[in-house]
Design a protein around this motif. Structure first.
Motif, mmCIF file in Angstrom:
data_model
loop_
_atom_site.group_PDB
_atom_site.id
_atom_site.type_symbol
_atom_site.label_atom_id
_atom_site.label_comp_id
_atom_site.label_asym_id
_atom_site.label_seq_id
_atom_site.Cartn_x
_atom_site.Cartn_y
_atom_site.Cartn_z
ATOM 1 N N ILE A 24 0.860 -1.185 0.000
ATOM 2 C CA ILE A 24 0.000 0.000 0.000
ATOM 3 C C ILE A 24 0.896 1.235 0.000
ATOM 4 O O ILE A 24 1.748 1.385 0.877
ATOM 5 C CB ILE A 24 -0.913 0.025 1.237
ATOM 6 C CG1 ILE A 24 -1.754 -1.240 1.301
ATOM 7 C CG2 ILE A 24 -1.801 1.262 1.229
ATOM 8 C CD1 ILE A 24 -2.510 -1.413 2.595
ATOM 9 N N SER A 25 0.692 2.117 -0.978
ATOM 10 C CA SER A 25 1.548 3.303 -1.065
ATOM 11 C C SER A 25 0.743 4.592 -0.896
ATOM 12 O O SER A 25 1.236 5.662 -1.172
ATOM 13 C CB SER A 25 2.280 3.320 -2.408
ATOM 14 O OG SER A 25 1.356 3.364 -3.466
ATOM 15 N N SER A 26 -0.502 4.472 -0.423
ATOM 16 C CA SER A 26 -1.359 5.656 -0.315
ATOM 17 C C SER A 26 -1.344 6.277 1.071
ATOM 18 O O SER A 26 -2.206 7.081 1.404
ATOM 19 C CB SER A 26 -2.798 5.272 -0.682
ATOM 20 O OG SER A 26 -3.269 4.282 0.217
ATOM 21 N N GLY A 27 -0.366 5.930 1.911
ATOM 22 C CA GLY A 27 -0.284 6.502 3.251
ATOM 23 C C GLY A 27 -1.132 5.765 4.278
ATOM 24 O O GLY A 27 -1.200 6.170 5.433
ATOM 25 N N ILE A 28 -1.768 4.674 3.883
ATOM 26 C CA ILE A 28 -2.572 3.871 4.803
ATOM 27 C C ILE A 28 -1.678 2.822 5.444
ATOM 28 O O ILE A 28 -0.929 2.134 4.764
ATOM 29 C CB ILE A 28 -3.729 3.176 4.057
ATOM 30 C CG1 ILE A 28 -4.682 4.207 3.482
ATOM 31 C CG2 ILE A 28 -4.457 2.204 4.975
ATOM 32 C CD1 ILE A 28 -5.729 3.622 2.569
ATOM 33 N N ASN A 29 -1.733 2.727 6.753
ATOM 34 C CA ASN A 29 -1.043 1.663 7.482
ATOM 35 C C ASN A 29 -2.093 0.745 8.064
ATOM 36 O O ASN A 29 -2.997 1.198 8.768
ATOM 37 C CB ASN A 29 -0.162 2.234 8.604
ATOM 38 C CG ASN A 29 1.151 2.764 8.078
ATOM 39 O OD1 ASN A 29 1.827 2.077 7.313
ATOM 40 N ND2 ASN A 29 1.501 3.962 8.468
ATOM 41 N N LEU A 30 -1.979 -0.518 7.759
ATOM 42 C CA LEU A 30 -2.954 -1.484 8.248
ATOM 43 C C LEU A 30 -2.862 -1.638 9.755
ATOM 44 O O LEU A 30 -1.766 -1.627 10.324
ATOM 45 C CB LEU A 30 -2.721 -2.844 7.581
ATOM 46 C CG LEU A 30 -2.952 -2.868 6.076
ATOM 47 C CD1 LEU A 30 -2.416 -4.158 5.482
ATOM 48 C CD2 LEU A 30 -4.434 -2.712 5.772
ATOM 49 N N GLN A 31 -4.011 -1.791 10.372
ATOM 50 C CA GLN A 31 -4.131 -2.011 11.805
ATOM 51 C C GLN A 31 -4.605 -3.437 12.045
ATOM 52 O O GLN A 31 -5.306 -4.005 11.196
ATOM 53 C CB GLN A 31 -5.118 -1.010 12.410
ATOM 54 C CG GLN A 31 -4.763 0.448 12.152
ATOM 55 C CD GLN A 31 -3.396 0.809 12.686
ATOM 56 O OE1 GLN A 31 -3.061 0.492 13.825
ATOM 57 N NE2 GLN A 31 -2.584 1.476 11.865
ATOM 58 N N PRO A 32 -4.280 -4.039 13.180
ATOM 59 C CA PRO A 32 -4.689 -5.423 13.450
ATOM 60 C C PRO A 32 -6.198 -5.646 13.374
ATOM 61 O O PRO A 32 -6.649 -6.753 13.103
ATOM 62 C CB PRO A 32 -4.173 -5.684 14.865
ATOM 63 C CG PRO A 32 -3.090 -4.699 15.073
ATOM 64 C CD PRO A 32 -3.453 -3.489 14.260
ATOM 65 N N THR A 33 -6.986 -4.594 13.577
ATOM 66 C CA THR A 33 -8.445 -4.729 13.535
ATOM 67 C C THR A 33 -9.016 -4.617 12.128
ATOM 68 O O THR A 33 -10.206 -4.853 11.929
ATOM 69 C CB THR A 33 -9.114 -3.668 14.430
ATOM 70 O OG1 THR A 33 -8.649 -2.377 14.017
ATOM 71 C CG2 THR A 33 -8.777 -3.908 15.892
ATOM 72 N N ASP A 34 -8.186 -4.250 11.166
ATOM 73 C CA ASP A 34 -8.641 -4.151 9.776
ATOM 74 C C ASP A 34 -8.871 -5.541 9.190
ATOM 75 O O ASP A 34 -8.163 -6.493 9.522
ATOM 76 C CB ASP A 34 -7.610 -3.433 8.896
ATOM 77 C CG ASP A 34 -7.451 -1.967 9.222
ATOM 78 O OD1 ASP A 34 -8.374 -1.390 9.843
ATOM 79 O OD2 ASP A 34 -6.413 -1.396 8.854
ATOM 80 N N THR A 35 -9.849 -5.633 8.303
ATOM 81 C CA THR A 35 -10.047 -6.834 7.498
ATOM 82 C C THR A 35 -9.712 -6.472 6.068
ATOM 83 O O THR A 35 -10.269 -5.519 5.519
ATOM 84 C CB THR A 35 -11.506 -7.338 7.583
ATOM 85 O OG1 THR A 35 -11.809 -7.642 8.935
ATOM 86 C CG2 THR A 35 -11.713 -8.577 6.724
#
Length: 109
Positions: A24-35
């Motif tokens: 992901i290069s859009s500045g989004i960092n995945l969080q453990p609660t993300d699906t």
């Protein structure tokens, strides 16, 4: 395994194991609660998913999608795929549909 990635286009031999990592290069960092949901369909308007993989507990910016050889026994031809992040009521589609090509093989393995 014969897999070819050209930009958003993925080509895979029918019945091969799939393993591909998206960054992901859009500045989004995945969080453990993300699906994270990876879906392949015959076309964007189809209501039936040929493959749907859900992942949780991922952090950072890399998403590795894996599917077994049995899951990739779909009919040869051009398909589409995309990636979606869900967290509660929030949904973020990470990309417009990409082309996913299943190529027929000669062997019967």
């Amino acid at each position: 395994m014969a897999i070819k990635v050209e930009g958003k286009k993925i080509t895979l031999s029918r019945g091969d194991t799939l393993s591909v990592t998206f960054r992901i290069s859009s500045g989004i960092n995945l969080q453990p609660t993300d699906t994270v949901i990876f879906t392949i369909k015959d076309n964007p308007q189809s209501t039936t998913a040929l493959l749907r993989k859900e992942y949780t507990g991922i952090t950072g910016t890399d998403i590795t999608v894996q599917a077994t050889a049995e899951e990739m026994q779909m009919t040869a031809g051009n398909k589409v795929y995309d990636l979606l992040i869900k967290n509660g009521a929030q949904k973020i589609t990470l990309m417009f549909p990409g082309e996913f090509v299943i190529v027929e093989v000669v062997h019967n393995e």
